[in-house]
Design an enzyme around this catalytic site. Structure first.
Site, mmCIF file in Angstrom:
data_model
loop_
_atom_site.group_PDB
_atom_site.id
_atom_site.type_symbol
_atom_site.label_atom_id
_atom_site.label_comp_id
_atom_site.label_asym_id
_atom_site.label_seq_id
_atom_site.Cartn_x
_atom_site.Cartn_y
_atom_site.Cartn_z
ATOM 1 N N ASP A 272 0.834 -1.195 0.000
ATOM 2 C CA ASP A 272 0.000 0.000 0.000
ATOM 3 C C ASP A 272 0.881 1.261 0.000
ATOM 4 O O ASP A 272 1.684 1.464 0.893
ATOM 5 C CB ASP A 272 -0.888 -0.023 1.248
ATOM 6 C CG ASP A 272 -2.135 0.829 1.109
ATOM 7 O OD1 ASP A 272 -2.067 1.884 0.458
ATOM 8 O OD2 ASP A 272 -3.185 0.433 1.654
ATOM 9 N N HIS B 275 -2.418 10.960 -2.034
ATOM 10 C CA HIS B 275 -2.375 10.406 -3.392
ATOM 11 C C HIS B 275 -3.759 10.550 -4.004
ATOM 12 O O HIS B 275 -4.690 11.012 -3.344
ATOM 13 C CB HIS B 275 -1.952 8.934 -3.358
ATOM 14 C CG HIS B 275 -2.689 8.141 -2.319
ATOM 15 N ND1 HIS B 275 -3.936 7.571 -2.539
ATOM 16 C CD2 HIS B 275 -2.382 7.849 -1.025
ATOM 17 C CE1 HIS B 275 -4.348 6.966 -1.447
ATOM 18 N NE2 HIS B 275 -3.419 7.108 -0.502
ATOM 19 N N ASP C 196 1.309 2.681 3.822
ATOM 20 C CA ASP C 196 0.376 3.766 3.539
ATOM 21 C C ASP C 196 0.178 4.645 4.764
ATOM 22 O O ASP C 196 0.177 5.880 4.660
ATOM 23 C CB ASP C 196 -0.961 3.185 3.090
ATOM 24 C CG ASP C 196 -1.939 4.260 2.626
ATOM 25 O OD1 ASP C 196 -1.637 4.926 1.617
ATOM 26 O OD2 ASP C 196 -2.988 4.437 3.259
ATOM 27 N N ASP D 94 -9.460 -3.667 5.877
ATOM 28 C CA ASP D 94 -10.523 -4.545 5.379
ATOM 29 C C ASP D 94 -10.582 -4.527 3.853
ATOM 30 O O ASP D 94 -10.668 -5.576 3.207
ATOM 31 C CB ASP D 94 -11.874 -4.153 5.982
ATOM 32 C CG ASP D 94 -12.163 -2.665 5.950
ATOM 33 O OD1 ASP D 94 -11.987 -2.037 4.893
ATOM 34 O OD2 ASP D 94 -12.568 -2.121 6.989
ATOM 35 N N ARG D 95 -10.521 -3.352 3.239
ATOM 36 C CA ARG D 95 -10.630 -3.277 1.777
ATOM 37 C C ARG D 95 -9.443 -3.914 1.073
ATOM 38 O O ARG D 95 -9.552 -4.371 -0.060
ATOM 39 C CB ARG D 95 -10.811 -1.826 1.321
ATOM 40 C CG ARG D 95 -9.710 -0.849 1.717
ATOM 41 C CD ARG D 95 -10.116 0.583 1.371
ATOM 42 N NE ARG D 95 -9.110 1.590 1.683
ATOM 43 C CZ ARG D 95 -9.007 2.220 2.847
ATOM 44 N NH1 ARG D 95 -9.857 1.913 3.829
ATOM 45 N NH2 ARG D 95 -8.077 3.138 3.045
ATOM 46 N N THR E 168 -6.811 3.446 -2.454
ATOM 47 C CA THR E 168 -6.616 2.053 -2.038
ATOM 48 C C THR E 168 -7.720 1.117 -2.528
ATOM 49 O O THR E 168 -7.443 0.047 -3.074
ATOM 50 C CB THR E 168 -6.505 1.975 -0.507
ATOM 51 O OG1 THR E 168 -5.348 2.698 -0.090
ATOM 52 C CG2 THR E 168 -6.379 0.536 -0.035
#
Length: 555
Positions: A46, A496, A311, A170-171, A87
């Protein structure tokens, strides 16, 4: 007479084709099905900029990133082909082989006109948390409308393949695992557990419960975050304590050592923002492979894992910080450990691995300005307020604007209809008005996106990220070096989401099963990963796939 002629004819036929009946039978018994890897592992880092592969090269070990690049195949010119680069859309695009315009994950969240609120990309209130008493498990892939390469593997093997997703986010776990996965797991900082939802299971497997009982988050957050090397050796980063770096809550300065035990508080959420979060993810992946016997099946299995910590660290400290460099040096060690484990567990020749990222990151505008490089940050609140006032003056007083998120303006369509206003005129006027703000490069109306087509450039990226009933009415693209700032004062760390190379150019490494050593600078896109895996596995690509298989370049 007839029998003799028949035997003679058979003999002549065998002589003609140059093979005896016995030899033909032996050759027939040697025919095998196509070879396939026993386990496919997708690794998403990430917020990993492409240049991180080389920026810290001299300090990487020989067994992590360098092994993946030296023994595997490196596509050095790999990009995202849409905006916004976030993400949720990133993970969905990697595994569906298509863009948000097709898979529907147009942001980490987006404005839902039907409910009048933002909807989170993985939210699902119809399911319940498994492994915690919080609502952190009310998640599933229901908002993603196309299949994934992991779904297609389940379909191709009549559900025999095991598919598991895992991540701190989670994603980062749910979207890669797809709709038909055996399981997806993610982190709940309230209790330090890996959890799931009733979409997948009614209770955590015994091995997950045992893993949670090891209390690794408590162990990892009980010691300060110190640098792997002496601070003076981090010559690839700016010096410690920069004005554009953020701090942990309760911390006075963004400097090493970070006193994690004192900053932890009552939860374990801080684990996400320190390198130990990557180590925790690696340990859970190893346990999943062992406990689920992944790669020991009669058909290929799939492990989709995402390292989320870079991230969190990047957002807080920025890409030029010692914290980010230290995070990648330690991630390199975690990758080395993981690869060594795979050597012993399955063997390199039986595992197909790809490593990529869900997006890159921008340099902090304040840092850029110090170097006299053009950059800046917008004030989204001011932009939204100014637009509302302008539309009131132009079209009459009304609540025309419902939201300004993901660099997109959402109109209140119910108000537009009740006022009998011209929606296209509202869009076009907003496009003209947004051009007045510093940092805005171009704006695109939804009407223009549905009527036009761009084959390259910013227009193409915006078009690929646009889905009519989920995206806004006007999309705004900022100039290179500029990004959104929702707070006041100088922006800290980074963010981002833009169409520029620092956000779109990310790594793509292939390693393991039948992957030769090599590299290519051919232009590739993130949507090429899923159809490439489909070609290697000889299965159908995801049903919305718009990418191409890259096998010819790897050969």
């Amino acid at each position: 007479m007839n029998k003799s002629v028949s035997r003679l004819g058979t003999l002549l036929l065998v002589v003609f084709i140059g093979i005896s009946p016995a030899m033909a039978q032996r050759n027939k018994s040697k025919v095998k099905g196509p070879e396939k890897p026993k386990l496919v592992i997708g690794i998403v880092v990430d917020q990993m900029r492409y240049d991180y592969l080389y920026r810290y090269w001299d300090k990487y070990s020989k067994d992590g990133f360098k092994r993946l690049m030296g023994e595997g195949f490196n596509f050095r010119n790999n990009h995202y082909n849409y905006v916004p680069t976030y993400t949720g859309p990133g993970h969905a695009s990697i595994y569906t082989g298509t863009t948000p315009a097709m898979h529907g994950i147009v942001g980490n969240d987006w404005y839902n006109r039907a409910t009048g609120r933002n909807i989170y990309c993985a939210e699902d209130k119809s399911v319940q948390t498994v492994g915690s008493t919080t609502a952190a498990g009310q998640m599933s892939p229901v908002n993603m409308i196309s299949s994934t390469i992991t779904d297609e593997l389940k379909l191709a093997t009549n559900q025999k393949s095991k598919v598991i997703g895992l991540s701190l986010k989670d994603r980062g776990s749910i979207l890669p695992a797809g709709h038909a996965a055996n399981a997806a797991y993610w982190f709940d900082g309230s209790n330090g557990n890996m959890i799931s939802s009733t979409y997948y299971m009614q209770e955590l497997p015994a091995w997950v419960q045992a893993f949670n009982n090891r209390k690794l988050p408590e162990q990892y957050t009980s010691q300060p975050w110190t640098t792997l090397l002496p601070v003076a050796q981090y010559t690839e980063s700016t010096s410690d304590d920069q004005a554009f770096e953020g701090t942990f809550t309760g911390e006075e300065k963004p400097v090493f050592p970070h006193n994690i035990p004192a900053l932890r508080g009552k939860t374990f959420d801080i684990l996400r923002s320190i390198p130990a979060g990557n180590t925790f993810t690696k340990e859970f992946a190893i346990e999943a492979i062992k406990a689920e016997n992944l790669g020991k099946n009669t058909v290929p299995d799939f492990l989709a894992m995402s390292f989320s910590t870079p991230d969190y660290v990047g957002h807080q400290f920025g890409p030029n910080s010692i914290e980010v460099e230290d995070t990648y040096l330690r991630l390199d060690q975690d990758l080395a450990d993981f690869l060594k484990f795979l050597d012993k567990q399955l063997g390199k020749e039986n595992v197909l691995i790809f490593l990529t990222a869900d997006h890159g990151a921008a340099h902090n505008p304040t840092y850029m300005q110090q170097l006299r490089i053009p950059a800046g940050n917008t004030n989204n609140g001011l932009m939204a307020d100014s637009l509302k006032k302008h539309l009131n003056r132009t079209f009459g007083a009304a609540d025309w604007v419902s939201a300004f998120v993901n660099q997109q303006v959402y109109f209140n369509h119910a108000v537009v209809e009740s006022k009998k206003a011209n929606l296209v005129a509202l869009q076009e006027e907003t496009v003209r008005f947004m051009q007045r703000f510093p940092g805005v490069l171009r704006s695109f109306s939804a009407d223009a996106l549905m009527k036009s087509h761009w084959s390259k450039g910013v227009g193409m990226l915006v078009e690929n990220g646009y889905m009519p009933y989920r995206s806004g009415d006007v999309m705004v693209a900022f100039q290179p070096g500029w990004y959104e700032n929702y707070g006041r004062g100088l922006p800290k760390g980074t963010t981002h989401g833009s169409p520029w190379a620092y956000d779109t150019h990310i790594p793509l490494l292939w390693y393991g099963w039948q992957i030769p050593a090599g590299e290519s600078t051919v232009h590739t896109e993130i949507i090429d990963i899923a159809p490439s895996i489909a070609a290697w596995l000889r299965i159908q690509e995801p049903n919305g796939s718009t990418g191409r298989a890259l096998l010819e370049y790897v050969r």
